[in-house]
Design a protein around this motif. Structure first.
Motif, PDB file in Angstrom:
ATOM      1  N   VAL A 110       0.864  -1.186   0.000  1.00 44.71           N
ATOM      2  CA  VAL A 110       0.000   0.000   0.000  1.00 44.71           C
ATOM      3  C   VAL A 110       0.900   1.235   0.000  1.00 44.71           C
ATOM      4  CG1 VAL A 110      -1.829   1.236   1.203  1.00 44.71           C
ATOM      5  CG2 VAL A 110      -1.712  -1.245   1.363  1.00 44.71           C
ATOM      6  N   SER A 111       0.765   2.062  -1.022  1.00 46.62           N
ATOM      7  CA  SER A 111       1.578   3.283  -1.085  1.00 46.62           C
ATOM      8  C   SER A 111       0.688   4.489  -1.362  1.00 46.62           C
ATOM      9  CB  SER A 111       2.645   3.155  -2.174  1.00 46.62           C
ATOM     10  OG  SER A 111       2.042   2.938  -3.422  1.00 46.62           O
ATOM     11  N   GLY A 112       1.149   5.657  -0.944  1.00 44.66           N
ATOM     12  CA  GLY A 112       0.418   6.897  -1.200  1.00 44.66           C
ATOM     13  C   GLY A 112      -0.408   7.394  -0.030  1.00 44.66           C
ATOM     14  N   LEU A 113      -0.373   6.700   1.099  1.00 40.96           N
ATOM     15  CA  LEU A 113      -1.184   7.131   2.248  1.00 40.96           C
ATOM     16  C   LEU A 113      -0.628   8.377   2.933  1.00 40.96           C
ATOM     17  CD1 LEU A 113      -2.096   3.724   3.915  1.00 40.96           C
ATOM     18  CD2 LEU A 113      -3.655   5.323   2.828  1.00 40.96           C
ATOM     19  N   GLU A 114       0.684   8.598   2.825  1.00 38.13           N
ATOM     20  CA  GLU A 114       1.288   9.740   3.522  1.00 38.13           C
ATOM     21  C   GLU A 114       0.769  11.074   2.987  1.00 38.13           C
ATOM     22  OE1 GLU A 114       3.783   8.574   0.100  1.00 38.13           O
ATOM     23  OE2 GLU A 114       3.205   7.446   1.863  1.00 38.13           O
ATOM     24  N   ALA A 115       0.282  11.092   1.753  1.00 36.18           N
ATOM     25  CA  ALA A 115      -0.256  12.334   1.179  1.00 36.18           C
ATOM     26  C   ALA A 115      -1.530  12.783   1.891  1.00 36.18           C
ATOM     27  CB  ALA A 115      -0.538  12.148  -0.304  1.00 36.18           C
ATOM     28  N   PHE A 116      -2.183  11.881   2.580  1.00 34.94           N
ATOM     29  CA  PHE A 116      -3.427  12.207   3.277  1.00 34.94           C
ATOM     30  C   PHE A 116      -3.196  12.485   4.758  1.00 34.94           C
ATOM     31  CE2 PHE A 116      -4.593   9.853  -0.478  1.00 34.94           C
ATOM     32  CZ  PHE A 116      -5.581  10.666  -1.007  1.00 34.94           C
ATOM     33  N   GLY A 117      -1.935  12.657   5.135  1.00 34.25           N
ATOM     34  CA  GLY A 117      -1.609  13.015   6.510  1.00 34.25           C
ATOM     35  C   GLY A 117      -1.653  11.847   7.478  1.00 34.25           C
ATOM     36  N   LEU A 118      -1.570  10.633   6.976  1.00 29.47           N
ATOM     37  CA  LEU A 118      -1.601   9.457   7.849  1.00 29.47           C
ATOM     38  C   LEU A 118      -0.178   9.032   8.195  1.00 29.47           C
ATOM     39  CD1 LEU A 118      -4.320   7.406   5.942  1.00 29.47           C
ATOM     40  CD2 LEU A 118      -4.633   8.779   7.985  1.00 29.47           C
ATOM     41  N   GLU A 119       0.012   8.608   9.429  1.00 29.79           N
ATOM     42  CA  GLU A 119       1.320   8.106   9.845  1.00 29.79           C
ATOM     43  C   GLU A 119       1.405   6.635   9.447  1.00 29.79           C
ATOM     44  OE1 GLU A 119       2.739   9.028  13.770  1.00 29.79           O
ATOM     45  OE2 GLU A 119       1.418  10.779  13.854  1.00 29.79           O
ATOM     46  N   LEU A 120       2.359   6.331   8.593  1.00 26.77           N
ATOM     47  CA  LEU A 120       2.438   4.991   8.018  1.00 26.77           C
ATOM     48  C   LEU A 120       2.681   3.909   9.065  1.00 26.77           C
ATOM     49  CD1 LEU A 120       4.345   5.625   4.675  1.00 26.77           C
ATOM     50  CD2 LEU A 120       1.915   5.475   5.095  1.00 26.77           C
ATOM     51  N   LYS A 121       3.478   4.199  10.073  1.00 28.57           N
ATOM     52  CA  LYS A 121       3.745   3.176  11.096  1.00 28.57           C
ATOM     53  C   LYS A 121       2.477   2.793  11.847  1.00 28.57           C
ATOM     54  CE  LYS A 121       8.633   3.905  11.902  1.00 28.57           C
ATOM     55  NZ  LYS A 121       9.680   4.115  12.889  1.00 28.57           N
ATOM     56  N   LYS A 122       1.664   3.788  12.167  1.00 35.55           N
ATOM     57  CA  LYS A 122       0.408   3.505  12.875  1.00 35.55           C
ATOM     58  C   LYS A 122      -0.565   2.743  11.983  1.00 35.55           C
ATOM     59  CE  LYS A 122       0.620   7.302  16.149  1.00 35.55           C
ATOM     60  NZ  LYS A 122       0.013   8.538  16.629  1.00 35.55           N
ATOM     61  N   VAL A 123      -0.622   3.137  10.711  1.00 30.38           N
ATOM     62  CA  VAL A 123      -1.516   2.454   9.777  1.00 30.38           C
ATOM     63  C   VAL A 123      -1.051   1.006   9.591  1.00 30.38           C
ATOM     64  CG1 VAL A 123      -2.394   2.426   7.415  1.00 30.38           C
ATOM     65  CG2 VAL A 123      -2.147   4.596   8.607  1.00 30.38           C
ATOM     66  N   ALA A 124       0.269   0.802   9.485  1.00 34.00           N
ATOM     67  CA  ALA A 124       0.805  -0.554   9.335  1.00 34.00           C
ATOM     68  C   ALA A 124       0.451  -1.403  10.551  1.00 34.00           C
ATOM     69  CB  ALA A 124       2.317  -0.504   9.140  1.00 34.00           C
ATOM     70  N   LYS A 125       0.527  -0.811  11.721  1.00 30.88           N
ATOM     71  CA  LYS A 125       0.173  -1.542  12.937  1.00 30.88           C
ATOM     72  C   LYS A 125      -1.313  -1.903  12.930  1.00 30.88           C
ATOM     73  CE  LYS A 125       1.195  -1.520  17.812  1.00 30.88           C
ATOM     74  NZ  LYS A 125       1.881  -0.854  18.902  1.00 30.88           N
ATOM     75  N   ASP A 126      -2.148  -0.962  12.476  1.00 29.19           N
ATOM     76  CA  ASP A 126      -3.589  -1.238  12.375  1.00 29.19           C
ATOM     77  C   ASP A 126      -3.860  -2.377  11.393  1.00 29.19           C
ATOM     78  OD1 ASP A 126      -4.154   0.755  14.189  1.00 29.19           O
ATOM     79  OD2 ASP A 126      -4.740   2.237  12.671  1.00 29.19           O
ATOM     80  N   PHE A 127      -3.153  -2.366  10.257  1.00 21.08           N
ATOM     81  CA  PHE A 127      -3.315  -3.445   9.273  1.00 21.08           C
ATOM     82  C   PHE A 127      -2.930  -4.784   9.892  1.00 21.08           C
ATOM     83  CE2 PHE A 127      -2.551  -0.628   5.256  1.00 21.08           C
ATOM     84  CZ  PHE A 127      -3.831  -0.126   5.365  1.00 21.08           C
ATOM     85  N   GLY A 128      -1.807  -4.802  10.598  1.00 22.16           N
ATOM     86  CA  GLY A 128      -1.346  -6.039  11.226  1.00 22.16           C
ATOM     87  C   GLY A 128      -2.351  -6.581  12.224  1.00 22.16           C
ATOM     88  N   LYS A 129      -2.943  -5.685  13.011  1.00 24.60           N
ATOM     89  CA  LYS A 129      -3.945  -6.115  13.998  1.00 24.60           C
ATOM     90  C   LYS A 129      -5.218  -6.599  13.314  1.00 24.60           C
ATOM     91  CE  LYS A 129      -2.601  -3.019  17.760  1.00 24.60           C
ATOM     92  NZ  LYS A 129      -3.027  -1.827  18.511  1.00 24.60           N
ATOM     93  N   LYS A 130      -5.670  -5.844  12.332  1.00 25.07           N
ATOM     94  CA  LYS A 130      -6.933  -6.158  11.662  1.00 25.07           C
ATOM     95  C   LYS A 130      -6.863  -7.491  10.919  1.00 25.07           C
ATOM     96  CE  LYS A 130     -10.903  -5.448   9.491  1.00 25.07           C
ATOM     97  NZ  LYS A 130     -12.169  -5.645  10.142  1.00 25.07           N
ATOM     98  N   PHE A 131      -5.765  -7.717  10.198  1.00 23.93           N
ATOM     99  CA  PHE A 131      -5.679  -8.902   9.344  1.00 23.93           C
ATOM    100  C   PHE A 131      -4.847 -10.023   9.965  1.00 23.93           C
ATOM    101  CE2 PHE A 131      -6.070  -5.173   6.473  1.00 23.93           C
ATOM    102  CZ  PHE A 131      -7.388  -5.380   6.125  1.00 23.93           C
TER     103      PHE A 131
END
Length: 187
Positions: A110-131
């Motif tokens: 997943v690329s391009g999320l940083e343009a929307f002001g999201l912190e990639l490390k936190k999003v990656a952690k959320d993905f890991g927990k969710k899936f």
């Protein structure tokens, strides 16, 4: 032809500047005392309470105008920055790639999320927990960063992003399937 005569200039005995410029030096109080003692008429012309009051009144109006101009400039800059950020968000695309690793093994990038002001490390952690998979932020050779999630979860990631991160519009998400070339395919 008339002869030119110079104008007599008085210099301060403390800072050696003309008394009109003593206020820009570092010894204003000493200069005032010297001027009051040695040049009382010039002192009353420069430092009398009436003159100071008149200068302060005009200065405050100028200062107010300057402050208003500065405030307008700052507001315009902030508005321009906000507009630039909005344009950047509108033009940014979140790319979700399904990449084949070995035979039936996949990773999802997943690329391009940083343009929307999201912190990639936190999003990656959320993905890991969710899936319930491994998820990490990796650097891309082109200079950016992407989130790599183990497993083929591209469809679920799209739904999860739309559900949890409302700042990412649905139109800006792009799904891509990337297959590795087999040994016999290349030229």
């Amino acid at each position: 032809m008339t002869a030119l005569t110079g104008r007599p200039v008085v210099y301060c005995g403390v800072c050696s500047l003309p008394p009109e410029y003593c206020e820009y030096g570092g010894t204003v109080k000493k200069c005032q005392q010297w001027l009051e003692k040695n040049q009382p008429t010039m002192y009353s012309r420069i430092w009398s309470p009436e003159v100071l009051e008149a200068e302060m009144a005009s200065l405050s109006v100028e200062a107010q105008e300057r402050a208003m101009k500065d405030a307008k400039k700052k507001a315009a800059k902030a508005e321009a920055a906000e507009q630039k950020q909005a344009d950047k968000r509108a033009n940014s695309v979140v790319t979700i790639k399904r990449i084949e690793r070995n035979k039936r093994k996949y990773v999802t990038s997943v690329s391009g999320l940083e343009a929307f002001g999201l912190e990639l490390k936190k999003v990656a952690k959320d993905f890991g927990k969710k899936f319930a998979t491994g998820s990490s932020v990796t650097k891309v050779p082109s200079g950016g960063e992407e989130i790599v999630v183990q497993g083929d979860v591209s469809g679920e990631i799209e739904e999860f992003i739309l559900e949890k991160y409302k700042e990412v519009p649905e139109d800006n998400i792009e799904l891509v399937e990337d297959k590795k070339k087999k040994k016999g395919e290349g030229n």
